[in-house]
Enzyme design. Structure first.
Site, PDB file in Angstrom:
ATOM      1  N   ASP A  21      23.511 -15.678  -9.530  1.00  0.00           N
ATOM      2  CA  ASP A  21      23.158 -16.843 -10.354  1.00  0.00           C
ATOM      3  C   ASP A  21      22.477 -16.356 -11.636  1.00  0.00           C
ATOM      4  O   ASP A  21      21.535 -15.556 -11.571  1.00  0.00           O
ATOM      5  CB  ASP A  21      22.196 -17.701  -9.514  1.00  0.00           C
ATOM      6  CG  ASP A  21      21.853 -19.029 -10.144  1.00  0.00           C
ATOM      7  OD1 ASP A  21      22.720 -19.606 -10.821  1.00  0.00           O
ATOM      8  OD2 ASP A  21      20.717 -19.501  -9.918  1.00  0.00           O
ATOM      9  N   SER A  76      17.067 -29.999  -9.074  1.00  0.00           N
ATOM     10  CA  SER A  76      15.803 -30.447  -8.450  1.00  0.00           C
ATOM     11  C   SER A  76      15.109 -31.526  -9.264  1.00  0.00           C
ATOM     12  O   SER A  76      14.448 -32.398  -8.702  1.00  0.00           O
ATOM     13  CB  SER A  76      14.847 -29.261  -8.257  1.00  0.00           C
ATOM     14  OG  SER A  76      15.378 -28.344  -7.342  1.00  0.00           O
ATOM     15  N   VAL A 136      20.623 -25.790  -6.338  1.00  0.00           N
ATOM     16  CA  VAL A 136      19.290 -26.254  -5.939  1.00  0.00           C
ATOM     17  C   VAL A 136      18.392 -25.047  -5.683  1.00  0.00           C
ATOM     18  O   VAL A 136      18.750 -24.179  -4.881  1.00  0.00           O
ATOM     19  CB  VAL A 136      19.322 -27.080  -4.627  1.00  0.00           C
ATOM     20  CG1 VAL A 136      18.019 -27.861  -4.462  1.00  0.00           C
ATOM     21  CG2 VAL A 136      20.518 -28.002  -4.539  1.00  0.00           C
ATOM     22  N   ALA A 137      17.247 -25.015  -6.327  1.00  0.00           N
ATOM     23  CA  ALA A 137      16.286 -23.933  -6.079  1.00  0.00           C
ATOM     24  C   ALA A 137      14.882 -24.493  -5.830  1.00  0.00           C
ATOM     25  O   ALA A 137      14.301 -24.310  -4.762  1.00  0.00           O
ATOM     26  CB  ALA A 137      16.258 -22.955  -7.245  1.00  0.00           C
TER      27      ALA A 137
HETATM   28  P1  13P Z   1      16.333 -26.053  -9.892  1.00  0.00           P
HETATM   29  O1  13P Z   1      15.327 -25.001  -9.570  1.00  0.00           O
HETATM   30  O2  13P Z   1      15.847 -26.945 -10.973  1.00  0.00           O
HETATM   31  O3  13P Z   1      16.830 -26.732  -8.684  1.00  0.00           O
HETATM   32  O4  13P Z   1      17.598 -25.297 -10.541  1.00  0.00           O
HETATM   33  C1  13P Z   1      18.458 -24.562  -9.730  1.00  0.00           C
HETATM   34  C2  13P Z   1      19.456 -23.834 -10.535  1.00  0.00           C
HETATM   35  O5  13P Z   1      20.020 -24.338 -11.480  1.00  0.00           O
HETATM   36  C3  13P Z   1      19.788 -22.482 -10.120  1.00  0.00           C
HETATM   37  O6  13P Z   1      20.749 -21.915 -10.947  1.00  0.00           O
HETATM   38  O1  G3H Z   2      18.388 -21.135 -12.276  1.00  0.00           O
HETATM   39  C1  G3H Z   2      17.619 -20.423 -11.679  1.00  0.00           C
HETATM   40  C2  G3H Z   2      16.892 -20.907 -10.505  1.00  0.00           C
HETATM   41  O2  G3H Z   2      16.192 -22.072 -10.808  1.00  0.00           O
HETATM   42  C3  G3H Z   2      16.033 -19.852  -9.941  1.00  0.00           C
HETATM   43  O3  G3H Z   2      14.969 -19.620 -10.810  1.00  0.00           O
HETATM   44  O4  G3H Z   2      14.601 -17.595 -12.165  1.00  0.00           O
HETATM   45  O5  G3H Z   2      12.762 -18.609 -10.786  1.00  0.00           O
HETATM   46  O6  G3H Z   2      14.639 -17.410  -9.674  1.00  0.00           O
HETATM   47  P1  G3H Z   2      14.189 -18.227 -10.866  1.00  0.00           P
HETATM   48 ZN    ZN Z   3      20.572 -22.506 -12.993  1.00  0.00          ZN
END
Ligand code: 13P
Ligand code: G3H
Ligand code: ZN
Length: 290
Positions: free
Chosen positions: A89, A216, A236-237
């Protein structure tokens, strides 16, 4: 199962108006929670790892991080019968190439900071590399900001321009396109409405599957409408991190003497599994791998 190329699932999702969930992992437990949730929901799912997660996992060396995650992703996928893809990602150029060499089945090049023309030429090169090993290639036009807790100027968000999306997909031959519709990475509350007119304009001109980043912070109503209009991979993260960390915080707050990490990481893993299951159901992916 062995790690899968997720593209056939994403194409099916587009036909049937649901979305494949792509879930970020920063730790072994978070990766395990994703495959356990996919198994429980009989759904395809994507474990994805960001550049910063790789740097963390590799203790400052992202290539070392990729090696750890390639091994963890493979074992995690083989522990279940649900189809699981391993995705890089927001990768940088050299990370994309290394991920492909290590068996990732999907990669995203993040052209942030490059001109439109440079983004096209690097993405095109990486796309050839991805296709040569049967992997799925994602890239982005426009910008989903990553404020990382800092203030951001909502009016400065660069939405994806439909004409640029057409030009970019034709020039690069990518499999999936990440589009900027007003979402922002890392928000802890669902406060964003998507620009659905912009999505409709892109959808009418671009036939490849579209990806939503920063889900999110987006209202569930708009995610649902967006999926109906053609978003078929949803990232989703932050929501997962909130569940994981919240459960751990509760355990530690309740027992100041606790030192065994398994006693707080297991509830964290379980809480993350529940939120991934909920998102899979919400995206309409539950039962699709039955
Ligand atoms: P959120 O952390 O806002 O869910 O974004 C996830 C994301 O786009 C990871 O690439
Ligand atoms: O798009 C990225 C995700 O939201 C993860 O974020 O850079 O904190 O791992 P991160
Ligand atoms: Zn992203």
């Amino acid at each position: 199962m062995t790690l899968q190329n997720v593209l056939p699932w994403i194409l099916r999702a587009r036909q049937e108006c649901w979305a494949v969930g792509a879930f970020n992992a920063n730790t072994l437990e978070q990766a395990q929670a994703i495959v356990q949730a996919a198994q429980a929901e009989e759904a395809p799912a994507i474990i994805q790892v960001s550049h910063r997660a790789l740097t963390y996992i590799g203790s400052g060396n992202e290539i070392q991080g990729l090696k750890y995650i390639a091994a963890i992703g493979k074992v995690a996928a083989e522990s279940v019968t649900a189809p699981i893809a391993l995705h890089l990602d927001h990768g940088m150029e050299r990370e994309v190439l290394q991920a492909l060499a290590l068996g990732f089945t999907s990669v995203m090049f993040d052209g942030d900071g490059y001109s439109f023309e440079e983004n096209i030429s690097i993405t095109k090169r990486l796309c050839e590399a991805a296709h040569s090993v049967g992997a799925c290639m994602e890239a982005e036009v426009g910008e989903v900001p990553k404020p990382d807790g800092k203030e951001f100027d909502g009016s400065a968000i660069a939405l994806t321009q439909p004409e640029e999306a057409v030009q970019f997909t034709e020039a690069t031959e990518i499999d999936t396109l990440a589009v900027a519709l007003g979402s922002v990475h890392g928000l802890k509350t669902k406060q964003i409405s998507l620009d659905l007119e912009c999505l409709a304009a892109i959808r009418s001109r671009v036939s490849i599957p579209l990806v939503l980043h920063g889900s999110s912070g987006v209202s569930d109503n708009d995610i649902k409408l967006g999926i109906a209009m053609g978003l078929c991979k949803v990232n989703v993260a932050t929501q997962l991190n909130q569940a994981f960390t919240g459960a751990i915080r509760d355990v530690l707050n309740g027992d100041g003497d606790l030192v065994d990490p398994r006693k707080y990481l297991a509830p964290g893993r379980n809480a993350q599994m529940e939120i991934v299951r909920e998102r899979i159901r919400f995206f309409g992916a539950s039962g699709k791998a039955r």
